[in-house]
Design a protein around this motif. Structure first.
Motif, PDB file in Angstrom:
ATOM      1  N   VAL A   1      34.300  59.656  36.616  1.00  0.00           N
ATOM      2  CA  VAL A   1      34.147  60.197  37.975  1.00  0.00           C
ATOM      3  C   VAL A   1      32.675  60.311  38.334  1.00  0.00           C
ATOM      4  O   VAL A   1      32.244  59.937  39.442  1.00  0.00           O
ATOM      5  CB  VAL A   1      34.855  61.558  38.097  1.00  0.00           C
ATOM      6  CG1 VAL A   1      34.482  62.238  39.417  1.00  0.00           C
ATOM      7  CG2 VAL A   1      36.369  61.379  38.004  1.00  0.00           C
ATOM      8  N   LEU A   2      31.872  60.833  37.401  1.00  0.00           N
ATOM      9  CA  LEU A   2      30.432  60.992  37.669  1.00  0.00           C
ATOM     10  C   LEU A   2      29.747  59.639  37.847  1.00  0.00           C
ATOM     11  O   LEU A   2      28.889  59.476  38.737  1.00  0.00           O
ATOM     12  CB  LEU A   2      29.783  61.778  36.531  1.00  0.00           C
ATOM     13  CG  LEU A   2      30.191  63.251  36.396  1.00  0.00           C
ATOM     14  CD1 LEU A   2      29.599  63.860  35.143  1.00  0.00           C
ATOM     15  CD2 LEU A   2      29.741  64.041  37.631  1.00  0.00           C
ATOM     16  N   ILE A   3      30.120  58.662  37.026  1.00  0.00           N
ATOM     17  CA  ILE A   3      29.491  57.350  37.131  1.00  0.00           C
ATOM     18  C   ILE A   3      29.882  56.663  38.436  1.00  0.00           C
ATOM     19  O   ILE A   3      29.037  56.069  39.126  1.00  0.00           O
ATOM     20  CB  ILE A   3      29.870  56.494  35.906  1.00  0.00           C
ATOM     21  CG1 ILE A   3      29.245  57.072  34.636  1.00  0.00           C
ATOM     22  CG2 ILE A   3      29.424  55.045  36.103  1.00  0.00           C
ATOM     23  CD1 ILE A   3      29.693  56.389  33.358  1.00  0.00           C
ATOM     24  N   CYS A   4      31.168  56.746  38.791  1.00  0.00           N
ATOM     25  CA  CYS A   4      31.612  56.138  40.056  1.00  0.00           C
ATOM     26  C   CYS A   4      30.946  56.825  41.252  1.00  0.00           C
ATOM     27  O   CYS A   4      30.549  56.173  42.229  1.00  0.00           O
ATOM     28  CB  CYS A   4      33.134  56.236  40.176  1.00  0.00           C
ATOM     29  SG  CYS A   4      34.019  55.192  38.990  1.00  0.00           S
ATOM     30  N   GLY A   5      30.812  58.151  41.147  1.00  0.00           N
ATOM     31  CA  GLY A   5      30.120  58.860  42.220  1.00  0.00           C
ATOM     32  C   GLY A   5      28.661  58.464  42.306  1.00  0.00           C
ATOM     33  O   GLY A   5      28.085  58.366  43.403  1.00  0.00           O
ATOM     34  N   GLY A   6      28.047  58.216  41.158  1.00  0.00           N
ATOM     35  CA  GLY A   6      26.648  57.789  41.158  1.00  0.00           C
ATOM     36  C   GLY A   6      26.469  56.424  41.787  1.00  0.00           C
ATOM     37  O   GLY A   6      25.480  56.171  42.473  1.00  0.00           O
ATOM     38  N   ILE A   7      27.442  55.538  41.517  1.00  0.00           N
ATOM     39  CA  ILE A   7      27.374  54.207  42.133  1.00  0.00           C
ATOM     40  C   ILE A   7      27.466  54.330  43.660  1.00  0.00           C
ATOM     41  O   ILE A   7      26.736  53.642  44.396  1.00  0.00           O
ATOM     42  CB  ILE A   7      28.498  53.317  41.577  1.00  0.00           C
ATOM     43  CG1 ILE A   7      28.276  53.062  40.076  1.00  0.00           C
ATOM     44  CG2 ILE A   7      28.568  52.005  42.342  1.00  0.00           C
ATOM     45  CD1 ILE A   7      29.415  52.323  39.413  1.00  0.00           C
ATOM     46  N   TYR A   8      28.337  55.227  44.092  1.00  0.00           N
ATOM     47  CA  TYR A   8      28.430  55.464  45.541  1.00  0.00           C
ATOM     48  C   TYR A   8      27.115  56.026  46.080  1.00  0.00           C
ATOM     49  O   TYR A   8      26.686  55.709  47.189  1.00  0.00           O
ATOM     50  CB  TYR A   8      29.582  56.441  45.812  1.00  0.00           C
ATOM     51  CG  TYR A   8      29.694  56.848  47.262  1.00  0.00           C
ATOM     52  CD1 TYR A   8      30.273  55.989  48.197  1.00  0.00           C
ATOM     53  CD2 TYR A   8      29.221  58.096  47.691  1.00  0.00           C
ATOM     54  CE1 TYR A   8      30.367  56.363  49.523  1.00  0.00           C
ATOM     55  CE2 TYR A   8      29.326  58.478  49.010  1.00  0.00           C
ATOM     56  CZ  TYR A   8      29.898  57.607  49.939  1.00  0.00           C
ATOM     57  OH  TYR A   8      29.987  58.000  51.258  1.00  0.00           O
ATOM     58  N   GLY A   9      26.443  56.851  45.260  1.00  0.00           N
ATOM     59  CA  GLY A   9      25.158  57.421  45.686  1.00  0.00           C
ATOM     60  C   GLY A   9      24.092  56.366  45.853  1.00  0.00           C
ATOM     61  O   GLY A   9      23.235  56.477  46.743  1.00  0.00           O
ATOM     62  N   PHE A  10      24.111  55.353  44.980  1.00  0.00           N
ATOM     63  CA  PHE A  10      23.130  54.280  45.131  1.00  0.00           C
ATOM     64  C   PHE A  10      23.328  53.544  46.450  1.00  0.00           C
ATOM     65  O   PHE A  10      22.366  53.100  47.089  1.00  0.00           O
ATOM     66  CB  PHE A  10      23.258  53.291  43.959  1.00  0.00           C
ATOM     67  CG  PHE A  10      22.525  53.738  42.727  1.00  0.00           C
ATOM     68  CD1 PHE A  10      21.138  53.847  42.717  1.00  0.00           C
ATOM     69  CD2 PHE A  10      23.238  54.053  41.579  1.00  0.00           C
ATOM     70  CE1 PHE A  10      20.482  54.259  41.571  1.00  0.00           C
ATOM     71  CE2 PHE A  10      22.583  54.457  40.440  1.00  0.00           C
ATOM     72  CZ  PHE A  10      21.192  54.574  40.422  1.00  0.00           C
ATOM     73  N   VAL A  11      24.598  53.417  46.833  1.00  0.00           N
ATOM     74  CA  VAL A  11      24.891  52.710  48.085  1.00  0.00           C
ATOM     75  C   VAL A  11      24.455  53.525  49.294  1.00  0.00           C
ATOM     76  O   VAL A  11      23.883  53.017  50.258  1.00  0.00           O
ATOM     77  CB  VAL A  11      26.390  52.357  48.159  1.00  0.00           C
ATOM     78  CG1 VAL A  11      26.728  51.697  49.502  1.00  0.00           C
ATOM     79  CG2 VAL A  11      26.775  51.438  47.007  1.00  0.00           C
TER      80      VAL A  11
END
Length: 284
Positions: free
Chosen positions: A21-31
């Motif tokens: 969840v944290l990694i997927c959220g981080g990927i969204y943050g990069f976007v």
């Protein structure tokens, strides 16, 4: 901390879900260029080294910067502090067949002997920290124990040695195995090792005296067999004389009794078949 400590650690599946969840959220943050989500992916990646597996009959010893934290013996998928150092120690039973070593028995005879040992780790703290390498420790102590055991008992019990030993290496298998198991248990206790079974795997005289000892054993067996034959022959002769006397079949004087005893003893004790001679004359 001088003893094993069993600890419980968080379930790995929940922490894996949280990390994803944290990694997927981080990927969204990069976007979206949201720094909060960037921090989330960093945390998610940081959690990944904390996952580990514990297979059946294995354990994980956990250390935090050189300090013993505890041992995980439960089977499954777990997560612990990523800074923990995780050392795997097997709890399975292991079989060790030592090399054949030349030692002297109680009588000083050189013999070749080896031991078969079945063992497993009982205390992971002692196995990991009280000895340098517990597997090598088992090998070295097994050799030392079998050398000591061989010096306590004779290989065999020979009457001409003037030795009356109830326990010998060759004949007393159960007693020797129990003594070996006790000796190994005492030696391996400091390494947290449990001895499940210990017994002599190979036992023989050393090559330089093997032929001489074989002849000696054969001679001892022949003497024992001859002793039994003589005992039986004497009993049979005694019975023959008693029966002849009771039934008054023939009246023998002392000289004739001596001759009859001599002939019967020769026939009964000889290792070859006797050749009968028919006397057609008289006994006078």
């Amino acid at each position: 901390m001088k003893e094993e400590k069993i600890i419980k650690v968080p379930n790995g599946y929940f922490m894996l879900f949280l990390s994803l969840v944290l990694i997927c959220g981080g990927i969204y943050g990069f976007v979206t260029f949201d720094m909060v989500f960037v921090v989330a992916v960093i945390i998610g990646i940081f959690l990944l080294p904390g996952f580990f597996l514990v297979n059946p009959n294995t354990s994980k010893v956990l250390l935090l910067f050189g300090k013993y934290v505890g041992t995980v013996k439960d089977n499954g998928f777990f997560w612990a502090n990523p800074f923990y150092t995780k050392r795997k120690i097997s709890l399975r039973a292991s079989n060790f067949d030592s090399e054949r070593v030349k030692v002297n028995d109680k009588l000083g005879n050189p013999i070749m002997i080896s031991t078969i040992l079945v063992w497993r780790v009982q205390d992971t703290f002692k196995a990991a920290f009280d000895v340098d390498n517990f597997e090598n420790f088992v090998r070295v102590q097994s050799d030392a124990a079998v050398r000591k055991l061989a010096s306590l008992y004779p290989y065999d019990n020979f009457a001409d040695e003037g030795l009356d030993e109830d326990i010998t290496l060759r004949a007393s298998v159960n007693e020797v195995s129990e003594a070996l198991e006790q000796e190994l248990s005492e030696r391996l206790a400091m390494a947290g090792i449990e001895v499940l079974e210990a017994r002599i795997g190979y036992l023989a005289y050393a090559q330089e005296i093997a032929n001489a000892m074989l002849k000696r054993q054969q001679a001892t067996a022949i003497v024992a067999a001859r002793h039994k034959i003589v005992e039986g022959a004497v009993s049979m002769v005694e019975m023959a004389l008693d029966e002849l006397s009771k039934k008054n079949i023939i009246d023998l004087d002392e000289d004739r009794k001596a001759t009859m005893v001599s002939n019967l003893m020769v026939i009964l004790c000889s290792d070859k078949d006797a050749t009968p001679v028919v006397n057609t004359g008289t006994l006078t």
